[in-house]
Design a protein around this motif. Structure first.
Motif, PDB file in Angstrom:
ATOM      1  N   GLU A 313      40.799 -63.468 119.718  1.00  0.00           N
ATOM      2  CA  GLU A 313      41.560 -64.641 120.136  1.00  0.00           C
ATOM      3  C   GLU A 313      42.483 -65.129 119.027  1.00  0.00           C
ATOM      4  OE1 GLU A 313      41.659 -65.190 123.139  1.00  0.00           O
ATOM      5  OE2 GLU A 313      39.819 -65.918 124.073  1.00  0.00           O
ATOM      6  N   ALA A 314      42.026 -65.085 117.778  1.00  0.00           N
ATOM      7  CA  ALA A 314      42.837 -65.584 116.668  1.00  0.00           C
ATOM      8  C   ALA A 314      44.146 -64.820 116.540  1.00  0.00           C
ATOM      9  CB  ALA A 314      42.046 -65.489 115.360  1.00  0.00           C
ATOM     10  N   ALA A 315      44.100 -63.504 116.766  1.00  0.00           N
ATOM     11  CA  ALA A 315      45.292 -62.672 116.647  1.00  0.00           C
ATOM     12  C   ALA A 315      46.059 -62.555 117.966  1.00  0.00           C
ATOM     13  CB  ALA A 315      44.910 -61.282 116.144  1.00  0.00           C
ATOM     14  N   SER A 316      45.656 -63.308 118.989  1.00  0.00           N
ATOM     15  CA  SER A 316      46.314 -63.285 120.307  1.00  0.00           C
ATOM     16  C   SER A 316      46.321 -61.883 120.909  1.00  0.00           C
ATOM     17  CB  SER A 316      47.755 -63.820 120.208  1.00  0.00           C
ATOM     18  OG  SER A 316      47.764 -65.158 119.785  1.00  0.00           O
ATOM     19  N   CYS A 317      45.198 -61.192 120.796  1.00  0.00           N
ATOM     20  CA  CYS A 317      45.112 -59.808 121.285  1.00  0.00           C
ATOM     21  C   CYS A 317      44.993 -59.759 122.804  1.00  0.00           C
ATOM     22  CB  CYS A 317      43.915 -59.103 120.647  1.00  0.00           C
ATOM     23  SG  CYS A 317      44.086 -58.876 118.872  1.00  0.00           S
ATOM     24  N   GLU A 318      45.247 -58.577 123.343  1.00  0.00           N
ATOM     25  CA  GLU A 318      45.096 -58.308 124.770  1.00  0.00           C
ATOM     26  C   GLU A 318      44.511 -56.914 124.931  1.00  0.00           C
ATOM     27  OE1 GLU A 318      48.824 -60.354 126.967  1.00  0.00           O
ATOM     28  OE2 GLU A 318      49.366 -59.157 125.223  1.00  0.00           O
ATOM     29  N   GLY A 319      43.785 -56.724 125.996  1.00  0.00           N
ATOM     30  CA  GLY A 319      43.274 -55.394 126.312  1.00  0.00           C
ATOM     31  C   GLY A 319      42.022 -55.031 125.551  1.00  0.00           C
ATOM     32  N   LEU A 320      42.185 -54.632 124.309  1.00  0.00           N
ATOM     33  CA  LEU A 320      41.055 -54.102 123.548  1.00  0.00           C
ATOM     34  C   LEU A 320      41.252 -54.322 122.064  1.00  0.00           C
ATOM     35  CD1 LEU A 320      41.345 -50.207 123.204  1.00  0.00           C
ATOM     36  CD2 LEU A 320      43.247 -51.680 123.888  1.00  0.00           C
ATOM     37  N   VAL A 321      40.135 -54.344 121.345  1.00  0.00           N
ATOM     38  CA  VAL A 321      40.114 -54.434 119.891  1.00  0.00           C
ATOM     39  C   VAL A 321      38.785 -53.873 119.410  1.00  0.00           C
ATOM     40  CG1 VAL A 321      39.544 -56.156 118.094  1.00  0.00           C
ATOM     41  CG2 VAL A 321      41.740 -56.261 119.223  1.00  0.00           C
ATOM     42  N   ARG A 322      38.831 -53.175 118.286  1.00  0.00           N
ATOM     43  CA  ARG A 322      37.602 -52.888 117.544  1.00  0.00           C
ATOM     44  C   ARG A 322      37.627 -53.739 116.289  1.00  0.00           C
ATOM     45  NH1 ARG A 322      37.932 -47.830 114.983  1.00  0.00           N
ATOM     46  NH2 ARG A 322      38.062 -48.972 113.021  1.00  0.00           N
ATOM     47  N   ALA A 323      36.610 -54.545 116.102  1.00  0.00           N
ATOM     48  CA  ALA A 323      36.533 -55.420 114.930  1.00  0.00           C
ATOM     49  C   ALA A 323      35.512 -54.851 113.954  1.00  0.00           C
ATOM     50  CB  ALA A 323      36.134 -56.828 115.354  1.00  0.00           C
ATOM     51  N   ASP A 324      35.909 -54.742 112.684  1.00  0.00           N
ATOM     52  CA  ASP A 324      35.073 -54.134 111.653  1.00  0.00           C
ATOM     53  C   ASP A 324      34.603 -55.200 110.670  1.00  0.00           C
ATOM     54  OD1 ASP A 324      35.863 -51.845 112.953  1.00  0.00           O
ATOM     55  OD2 ASP A 324      37.194 -51.148 111.368  1.00  0.00           O
ATOM     56  N   PHE A 325      33.315 -55.186 110.373  1.00  0.00           N
ATOM     57  CA  PHE A 325      32.701 -56.209 109.531  1.00  0.00           C
ATOM     58  C   PHE A 325      31.861 -55.567 108.425  1.00  0.00           C
ATOM     59  CE2 PHE A 325      33.217 -57.974 113.757  1.00  0.00           C
ATOM     60  CZ  PHE A 325      33.628 -59.287 113.535  1.00  0.00           C
ATOM     61  N   PHE A 326      31.566 -56.376 107.425  1.00  0.00           N
ATOM     62  CA  PHE A 326      30.480 -56.112 106.497  1.00  0.00           C
ATOM     63  C   PHE A 326      29.413 -57.175 106.725  1.00  0.00           C
ATOM     64  CE2 PHE A 326      33.919 -54.042 104.123  1.00  0.00           C
ATOM     65  CZ  PHE A 326      33.317 -52.828 103.839  1.00  0.00           C
ATOM     66  N   LEU A 327      28.164 -56.731 106.822  1.00  0.00           N
ATOM     67  CA  LEU A 327      27.033 -57.643 106.789  1.00  0.00           C
ATOM     68  C   LEU A 327      26.513 -57.614 105.363  1.00  0.00           C
ATOM     69  CD1 LEU A 327      24.977 -59.550 107.995  1.00  0.00           C
ATOM     70  CD2 LEU A 327      23.694 -57.561 108.846  1.00  0.00           C
ATOM     71  N   THR A 328      26.825 -58.635 104.593  1.00  0.00           N
ATOM     72  CA  THR A 328      26.541 -58.626 103.167  1.00  0.00           C
ATOM     73  C   THR A 328      25.045 -58.754 102.908  1.00  0.00           C
ATOM     74  OG1 THR A 328      26.815 -61.026 102.945  1.00  0.00           O
ATOM     75  CG2 THR A 328      28.792 -59.659 102.698  1.00  0.00           C
TER      76      THR A 328
END
Length: 380
Positions: A313-328
């Motif tokens: 939502e922050a990047a105003s995306c549409e359709g699909l996204v893969r979000a990559d994280f680190f769990l510290t």
């Protein structure tokens, strides 16, 4: 030509566009092969269009088997093009969606209208808003993020700035812009050394606008810094330097449904012993295996899914996204980046996460195409 559909009972026509001018050309071809293999031909008419490494739009063979990595050799559009000098033209005119094919010395041939474009390009000149802008001018619906979200998703510096403005957690980073390096390399080095003094070595040096782990180096000390910067600059003159975050790499998929975006079960990317980090070779050549679903607590799973949708939502995306994280190691999630057109083969993490979430690979493709057909071009 055989690529022109019959006008009677015409199915929606999907142009699968792939390849492109970026260093991720081959991975885009692999992704397109998987999409072409799985798309429902009883429901859609399909037109594969490849963009060569020098930017020519080519009519290509509809042959997914030739689009795979074989014997560690990467495929290319040039190998698939039906002609080495013919080109496909998409009219920049909203009232006309007719694709035209032309070869030198021949009369241009109409290939029929296109109802939706599935752009499976990765990297600049395809995933960064440039192709999306062309399709907006042409009035042709397309799968995935629009111009702004595509640009934000490609430029890791501005992506982090957007996330920070929305209160999402990002790791420490510093940027070396092209003019900084070209005009004052010593000053740029001091900037990086100051950053390392605050956050410690090693550092990760990467192109600011590239993907598939292209051009990334892990730098343990100042002596290796210049070589890493030049390697990153082979892909992009703007360079991003990030500090090391210790913990687990977690990924989460977001898919837009009729009632809004939803997050998949997350995945864990375990360390690959033969690689210093999750680099191109680990991802695509040695096929490092992710673990789906990730071994997280219920609270951690809920948190990362919330953050993935918030990033979408922050990047105003549409359709699909893969979000990559680190769990510290202290139990906090830090978002590393989003991919607005992630790797999309059946063994890629994004489809695997949705498979485990109850959405099969063919259904995933169908949902994305249907969402694009429903969504108008223009301001929305």
């Amino acid at each position: 030509m055989s690529n022109v559909p019959s006008p009677q009972n015409r199915k929606p026509r999907v142009a699968v566009v792939f390849g492109g001018r970026s260093s991720e050309h081959a991975i885009s071809v692999v992704t397109a092969g998987a999409v072409l293999r799985a798309i429902d031909r009883t429901k859609y008419d399909v037109l594969p269009i490849g963009i060569t490494a020098d930017g020519r739009w080519a009519l290509t063979a509809d042959d997914p088997e030739r689009m795979a990595i074989a014997d560690r050799k990467l495929p290319s559009v040039e190998q698939l093009a039906e002609s080495q000098d013919g080109s496909v033209v998409l009219p920049v005119e909203p009232a006309n969606r007719e694709i035209v094919y032309s070869e030198p010395g021949s009369v241009p041939k109409a290939l029929g209208e296109v109802d939706v474009v599935f752009p499976v390009l990765h990297g600049p000149y395809g995933e960064d808003g440039t192709l999306q802008g062309l399709l907006e001018l042409s009035g042709v619906p397309y799968v995935g993020a629009g111009v702004l979200a595509s640009a934000v998703g490609m430029d890791k510096e501005y992506m982090k700035r957007v996330f920070t403005s929305f209160g999402l957690p990002v790791g420490p980073y510093v940027v070396i812009r092209p003019r900084e390096w070209e005009r004052d390399q010593a000053g740029a080095r001091r900037k990086i050394v100051d950053f390392a003094s605050e956050h410690g070595w090693p550092l990760f040096v990467k192109p600011a606008r590239a993907g598939s782990s292209m051009g990334i180096s892990k730098v343990d000390d100042l002596g290796a810094l210049d070589e890493a910067i030049e390697e990153a600059r082979r892909h992009d003159p703007k360079v991003l330097i990030e500090s090391l975050l210790t913990g687990r790499e977690i990924e989460c998929g977001v898919l837009e449904f009729e009632d809004g975006p939803r997050a998949s079960v997350p995945a864990w990317i375990p360390p690959v012993s033969e690689h210093a980090f999750y680099d191109f070779e680990a991802k695509y050549i040695d096929s490092a295996e992710g673990v789906v679903p990730a071994p997280l607590t219920a609270e951690e799973t809920e948190r990362v899914r919330e953050l993935a949708v918030a990033a979408f939502e922050a990047a105003s995306c549409e359709g699909l996204v893969r979000a990559d994280f680190f769990l510290t190691d202290d139990g906090e999630f830090v978002i590393n980046e989003i991919n607005t057109m992630p790797g999309f083969t059946p063994i890629s993490m994004y489809p695997r996460m949705w498979q485990e979430s109850g959405v099969s690979y063919p259904e995933l493709i169908d949902r994305l195409i249907q969402a694009a057909l429903r969504r108008p071009t223009g301001l929305r």
